[in-house]
Design a protein around this motif. Structure first.
Motif, PDB file in Angstrom:
ATOM      1  N   ARG A  44     127.220  34.321  94.986  1.00 51.16           N
ATOM      2  CA  ARG A  44     126.277  33.638  95.872  1.00 51.16           C
ATOM      3  C   ARG A  44     125.999  32.218  95.360  1.00 51.16           C
ATOM      4  N   ARG A  45     125.868  32.090  94.061  1.00 53.83           N
ATOM      5  CA  ARG A  45     125.639  30.746  93.514  1.00 53.83           C
ATOM      6  C   ARG A  45     126.853  29.846  93.759  1.00 53.83           C
ATOM      7  N   LEU A  46     128.057  30.385  93.576  1.00 55.94           N
ATOM      8  CA  LEU A  46     129.263  29.594  93.790  1.00 55.94           C
ATOM      9  C   LEU A  46     129.407  29.199  95.248  1.00 55.94           C
ATOM     10  N   LEU A  47     129.157  30.143  96.155  1.00 59.36           N
ATOM     11  CA  LEU A  47     129.259  29.835  97.585  1.00 59.36           C
ATOM     12  C   LEU A  47     128.200  28.812  97.986  1.00 59.36           C
ATOM     13  N   GLY A  48     127.001  28.975  97.479  1.00 60.63           N
ATOM     14  CA  GLY A  48     125.946  28.023  97.806  1.00 60.63           C
ATOM     15  C   GLY A  48     126.268  26.619  97.331  1.00 60.63           C
ATOM     16  N   SER A  49     126.886  26.504  96.152  1.00 63.86           N
ATOM     17  CA  SER A  49     127.238  25.173  95.644  1.00 63.86           C
ATOM     18  C   SER A  49     128.339  24.525  96.473  1.00 63.86           C
ATOM     19  N   LYS A  50     129.262  25.324  96.977  1.00 57.00           N
ATOM     20  CA  LYS A  50     130.353  24.780  97.794  1.00 57.00           C
ATOM     21  C   LYS A  50     129.874  24.376  99.184  1.00 57.00           C
TER      22      LYS A  50
ATOM     23  N   GLN B  79     126.612  23.849  99.923  1.00 61.05           N
ATOM     24  CA  GLN B  79     125.332  23.155  99.797  1.00 61.05           C
ATOM     25  C   GLN B  79     124.257  23.842 100.645  1.00 61.05           C
ATOM     26  N   SER B  80     124.334  25.194 100.675  1.00 60.66           N
ATOM     27  CA  SER B  80     123.388  25.969 101.483  1.00 60.66           C
ATOM     28  C   SER B  80     123.404  27.421 101.001  1.00 60.66           C
ATOM     29  N   SER B  81     122.275  28.075 101.158  1.00 62.55           N
ATOM     30  CA  SER B  81     122.180  29.495 100.801  1.00 62.55           C
ATOM     31  C   SER B  81     122.028  30.370 102.039  1.00 62.55           C
ATOM     32  N   GLU B  82     122.359  29.827 103.219  1.00 66.04           N
ATOM     33  CA  GLU B  82     122.123  30.563 104.461  1.00 66.04           C
ATOM     34  C   GLU B  82     122.988  31.809 104.596  1.00 66.04           C
ATOM     35  N   PHE B  83     124.100  31.889 103.836  1.00 65.97           N
ATOM     36  CA  PHE B  83     124.999  33.031 103.967  1.00 65.97           C
ATOM     37  C   PHE B  83     124.886  34.005 102.798  1.00 65.97           C
ATOM     38  N   ASP B  84     123.830  33.861 102.022  1.00 64.58           N
ATOM     39  CA  ASP B  84     123.648  34.783 100.896  1.00 64.58           C
ATOM     40  C   ASP B  84     123.540  36.242 101.366  1.00 64.58           C
ATOM     41  N   ALA B  85     122.977  36.446 102.560  1.00 61.47           N
ATOM     42  CA  ALA B  85     122.784  37.801 103.076  1.00 61.47           C
ATOM     43  C   ALA B  85     124.096  38.465 103.470  1.00 61.47           C
ATOM     44  N   ARG B  86     125.211  37.724 103.418  1.00 63.28           N
ATOM     45  CA  ARG B  86     126.512  38.298 103.766  1.00 63.28           C
ATOM     46  C   ARG B  86     127.367  38.578 102.528  1.00 63.28           C
ATOM     47  N   ILE B  87     126.793  38.413 101.367  1.00 60.67           N
ATOM     48  CA  ILE B  87     127.575  38.541 100.139  1.00 60.67           C
ATOM     49  C   ILE B  87     127.175  39.802  99.386  1.00 60.67           C
TER      50      ILE B  87
ATOM     51  N   GLY C 274     134.007  28.343 108.084  1.00 60.36           N
ATOM     52  CA  GLY C 274     134.716  29.052 109.149  1.00 60.36           C
ATOM     53  C   GLY C 274     135.153  30.446 108.717  1.00 60.36           C
ATOM     54  N   LEU C 275     135.409  30.623 107.416  1.00 63.03           N
ATOM     55  CA  LEU C 275     135.751  31.958 106.912  1.00 63.03           C
ATOM     56  C   LEU C 275     134.513  32.847 106.850  1.00 63.03           C
ATOM     57  N   VAL C 276     133.424  32.299 106.351  1.00 64.15           N
ATOM     58  CA  VAL C 276     132.217  33.096 106.161  1.00 64.15           C
ATOM     59  C   VAL C 276     131.514  33.393 107.474  1.00 64.15           C
ATOM     60  N   ASP C 277     131.555  32.450 108.412  1.00 68.82           N
ATOM     61  CA  ASP C 277     130.878  32.613 109.697  1.00 68.82           C
ATOM     62  C   ASP C 277     131.833  32.229 110.818  1.00 68.82           C
ATOM     63  N   PRO C 278     132.817  33.091 111.124  1.00 63.12           N
ATOM     64  CA  PRO C 278     133.849  32.742 112.122  1.00 63.12           C
ATOM     65  C   PRO C 278     133.314  32.816 113.552  1.00 63.12           C
TER      66      PRO C 278
END
Length: 440
Positions: free
Chosen positions: A306-312, A314-322, A247-251
């Protein structure tokens, strides 16, 4: 046919060539940049025509850190942002011949012709701190920015403005005098309609967006505003559930409430410069403004985020926002659009100048003013009068003889003989006789 000065024909030819060059130019080429500066009369790269990005946020939101991350060099001390009382304007210029970043400070009070002084990053930091201390002691804020030009082969060509941190109201009360002064100063830099705005929010809940509320006073629909969430590494630790972090990354509510928002949110985080055994040398170089060292640290830090966010998630869909690289990708089409506008503005200015020169070449010469005609008539009459009177003075000894000499030389006697009353010839006869006696 009137003969015009050759420089007018030369100017027309040069402007025509320049117009052709503009039509075929790369929007971000150095040649176009120099031409635009000359055409618009700036003579430098600090004109208002360059693409300009303004950073705005509350105190300690990370504006100065993001400015440095965008440029790839350290300029100010992290942690002093709350004391900023004067904007910092960086005119970045790509220079392929500059292997190391070079900073040039525009002297205060000098205007466009005031000149520049090259400074080192540590000198600039010291100057910024002294200026903030001076204004703080006087209890003042200054709207006129400190102007610095950055020349470097890795620098983007644009203008970045770091504004003082906004001050929020205390305990929900109205803004104090200082907070109102800062807000007015910031809005002054946000108002120009062609400036891109980076709205920095240090928040874990997008329902609380204090900076966005201020920015909307200058950009009502946020059509020029890109939203940036800062200090992501610290915020990820606050969320235990993946749904809350998502919700924070994609409000979803943000898109519904701000449908015309230009873009975002993009999330950034600045790497700490504390030394460790692995990167001590590079971090020291980055802290001192070393070329490339700070950019490399940022890239590594963003990759770890990006690795930390992806692990939390379980997806890399928001890598383009980092990261800063994501922010650059988001800004790129809007900066390119501004460059194309600059090409069009320069073309229109060149066409106007060509038209003006053509009109001057084709127009008949203006009649001389009446005063000029009268002056010519007076001078002409004076010359004719002098000519009639004569001005030559010839010496008889070199170019002729007197009447007495002619009479003696010809032995013809006087043309007329005057006789005195007593009939003896008088003085004239005596003179002739004396002259003949002298000759004989």
């Amino acid at each position: 046919r009137v003969a015009y000065p050759p420089r007018m024909h030369t100017s027309l030819l040069l402007l025509a060539c320049a117009a052709c060059a503009v039509a075929a130019a790369d929007p971000q080429s150095e040649e176009l940049l120099e031409l635009a500066a000359r055409v618009h009369g700036d003579g430098n790269l600090g004109g208002a025509n360059l693409p300009t990005v303004v950073l705005v946020g509350h105190q300690n939101a990370g504006k100065s850190s993001l400015l440095e991350a965008l440029l790839g060099i350290k300029l100010t001390h992290v942690g002093n942002e709350g004391l900023t009382r004067r904007p910092l304007q960086i005119t970045a210029q790509r220079d392929d011949s500059a292997a190391e970043p070079a900073l040039f400070l525009t002297r205060d009070g000098g205007g466009s012709g005031g000149g520049e002084e090259q400074v080192r990053p540590e000198q600039l930091r010291s100057l910024i701190e002294r200026e903030n201390a001076r204004l703080e002691a006087a209890g003042e804020y200054e709207a006129e920015p400190l102007r610095v030009r950055l020349s470097w082969r890795r620098a983007p060509t644009l203008v970045l403005i770091d504004t003082p941190g906004l001050i929020g109201p205390a305990d929900g009360l109205e803004l104090g005098e200082a907070a109102a002064a800062v807000e007015g100063l910031v809005l002054q830099h946000l108002t120009p309609p062609k400036r891109l705005i980076l709205c920095l929010e240090d928040t874990s809940d997008w329902a609380i967006s204090r900076t966005m509320a201020v920015v909307s006073r200058a950009d009502t629909d946020l059509r020029r505003t890109l939203l940036v969430g800062t200090k992501l590494d610290a915020k990820m630790a606050q969320f235990s559930l993946p749904e809350d972090l998502r919700g924070l990354v994609d409000p979803p509510a943000l898109a519904a409430e701000r449908p015309h928002l230009l873009g975002g949110p993009i999330f950034t985080s600045v790497p700490p410069l504390r030394s460790d055994s692995r990167h001590a040398g590079r971090k020291a170089a980055a802290a001192g403004g070393g070329a490339g060292g700070y950019s490399d640290l940022i890239e590594e830090h963003e990759a770890s985020l990006r690795r930390l966010l992806g692990s939390k998630l379980q997806s890399s869909e928001f890598d383009a926002r980092i990261g800063v690289s994501a922010l650059w990708r988001l800004m790129a089409p809007h900066l390119t659009a501004r460059w194309l506008e600059l090409v069009q503005e320069t073309s229109r200015e060149l066409e106007a100048r060509i038209g003006k020169i053509r009109a001057e070449l084709n127009a008949p010469p203006p009649p001389p003013p009446a005063q000029a005609v009268e002056d010519f008539a007076d001078r002409f009459a004076a010359c004719v009068n002098t000519l009639i009177k004569g001005t030559a003075s010839i010496s008889p000894s070199e170019h002729g003889e007197t009447l007495s000499q002619e009479i003696v030389a010809s032995a013809s006697g006087a043309l007329c003989r005057f006789t005195s009353v007593d009939g003896k010839g008088g003085a004239a006869a005596a003179a002739v006789a004396a002259a003949r006696a002298a000759q004989g």
